[in-house]
Design an enzyme around this catalytic site. Structure first.
Site, short mmCIF file in Angstrom:
data_model
loop_
_atom_site.label_atom_id
_atom_site.label_comp_id
_atom_site.label_asym_id
_atom_site.label_seq_id
_atom_site.Cartn_x
_atom_site.Cartn_y
_atom_site.Cartn_z
N CYS A 118 0.89 -1.14 -0.06
CA CYS A 118 0.11 -0.04 0.04
C CYS A 118 1.03 1.25 0.01
O CYS A 118 1.52 1.46 1.08
CB CYS A 118 -1.01 -0.04 1.27
SG CYS A 118 -2.06 1.54 1.18
N CYS A 121 -0.31 4.23 2.27
CA CYS A 121 -0.43 4.06 3.72
C CYS A 121 -0.16 2.72 4.12
O CYS A 121 0.98 2.20 4.15
CB CYS A 121 -1.74 4.48 4.21
SG CYS A 121 -1.78 4.75 6.10
N SER A 122 -1.48 1.92 4.46
CA SER A 122 -1.11 0.53 5.09
C SER A 122 -2.27 -0.33 4.73
O SER A 122 -2.84 -1.04 5.53
CB SER A 122 -1.02 0.91 6.35
OG SER A 122 -2.13 1.39 6.98
N CYS A 123 -3.16 0.10 3.83
CA CYS A 123 -4.33 -0.79 3.33
C CYS A 123 -3.82 -2.18 3.20
O CYS A 123 -2.83 -2.54 2.76
CB CYS A 123 -4.98 -0.23 2.50
SG CYS A 123 -6.20 1.05 2.70
#
Lengths: 219, 104
Positions: A118, A121-123
């Protein structure tokens, strides 16, 4: 007082070690303050927050491993999983609230290898793997998974031959990816439970391949 | 040059730090709080990310993951008028006083 607004400034890097306690305390306190105020205003309850913490703790990569092991064992399930993952997951008893982001399952083969990142960010497919590991959220992984995916995989111990095509998938808020790893050779006759033990979290992100034999018991 | 959060393809030779830390209680809490507010329609993943992206770039890079989450949620709740600056400052001061007195 701009300090309250921006948080204490610090010159330490993003690593967790060596961080000054003041800054650590500041954000723990901020979290508490936000929760206290939201509860006092009736926006949410402590119970709701605690229940969500517990729900998150309960979701682990074992969920994803169970899905992969079923797909390896049952060609019909695998076809349904690739075509319509949400419906296939419900078949296995996963409860997926309406707010669950869409999921795509991508299959690794001898010819194609998928790697999930991702970049913004951090999905992450939390419904199947739990919370993402620290490295998945790191700035280094987010940039290098794109520029140097083979180098990243090498760091995790996976050396792909040049003939294998690498596809890097960038997750979004609305669409998450789960890698369906290639079933290791020599695993014919294994039960689903035995197969699930070969399926590591990292193999479902695509940075490694699944184990080839059951991990030895410690001790 | 892309903005600070848009990391895909940034030049980097930094090795991946594969050490994973045990989450602190407040880290699990800020994560859960975000989901609870999302279910109430007060916060979406995109909104929260946009709030984090509006932090000063230096702060974005130096904060840890969940510190960024807390700072982003604070910004978002202020923007939406769910909480005010004064309320947050007052509660922060109150908690700090409790901590100092050892009753936090």
């Amino acid at each position: 007082m701009s300090e309250h607004h921006d948080g204490p400034q610090s010159h330490s890097g993003p690593a967790h070690s060596g961080m000054d306690d003041a800054r650590l305390d500041y954000y723990a306190r901020l979290t508490q303050a936000l929760e206290d105020l939201l509860v006092a205003k009736g926006v949410c309850t402590r119970r709701e927050v605690q229940q969500e913490m517990d729900r998150m703790d309960a979701r682990t990569p074992a969920g994803g491993a169970r899905v992969v092991a079923r797909a390896w064992s049952d060609a019909g399930f695998k076809a349904r999983l690739l075509a319509d993952p949400m419906t296939a997951l419900k078949e296995l008893g996963f409860s997926l609230p309406d707010t669950t982001p869409r999921l795509a399952v991508v299959e690794n083969t001898h010819r194609v290898h998928h790697l999930v990142v991702c970049t913004l960010c951090s999905c992450y497919p939390r419904m199947l793997l739990g919370r993402p590991p620290d490295w998945y959220k790191s700035l280094a992984y987010r940039s290098r998974a794109v520029t140097d995916p083979r180098g990243v995989m090498r760091e995790f111990g996976l050396e792909l031959s040049e003939g294998v095509e690498v596809r890097v998938l960038d997750s979004t808020a609305d669409l998450r990816y789960l890698v369906l790893p290639h079933r290791p050779a020599g695993t014919q006759g294994m039960t689903e439970a035995q197969l699930a033990k070969l399926v590591t979290r990292d193999s479902m992100i695509g940075v490694t391949e699944p184990l080839h034999s059951e991990p030895a018991r410690a001790g | 040059m892309p903005r600070v959060h848009d990391r895909g393809g940034w030049p980097s030779e930094e090795l991946i730090n594969r050490i994973e830390h045990q989450l602190a209680d407040w880290e699990r809490r800020i994560d859960a709080l975000n989901v609870v507010l999302g279910e109430k329609g007060l916060r979406s993943t995109d909104e929260h990310r946009r709030a984090m992206e509006s932090l000063p770039p230096q702060q974005y890079e130096s904060l840890t993951y969940y510190q960024r989450w807390a700072a982003g949620l604070e910004l978002l709740l202020l923007e939406k008028g769910v909480l005010t600056r004064e309320e947050i400052d007052r509660q922060m001061a109150e908690l700090e006083r409790h901590e100092r007195q050892g009753i936090g």
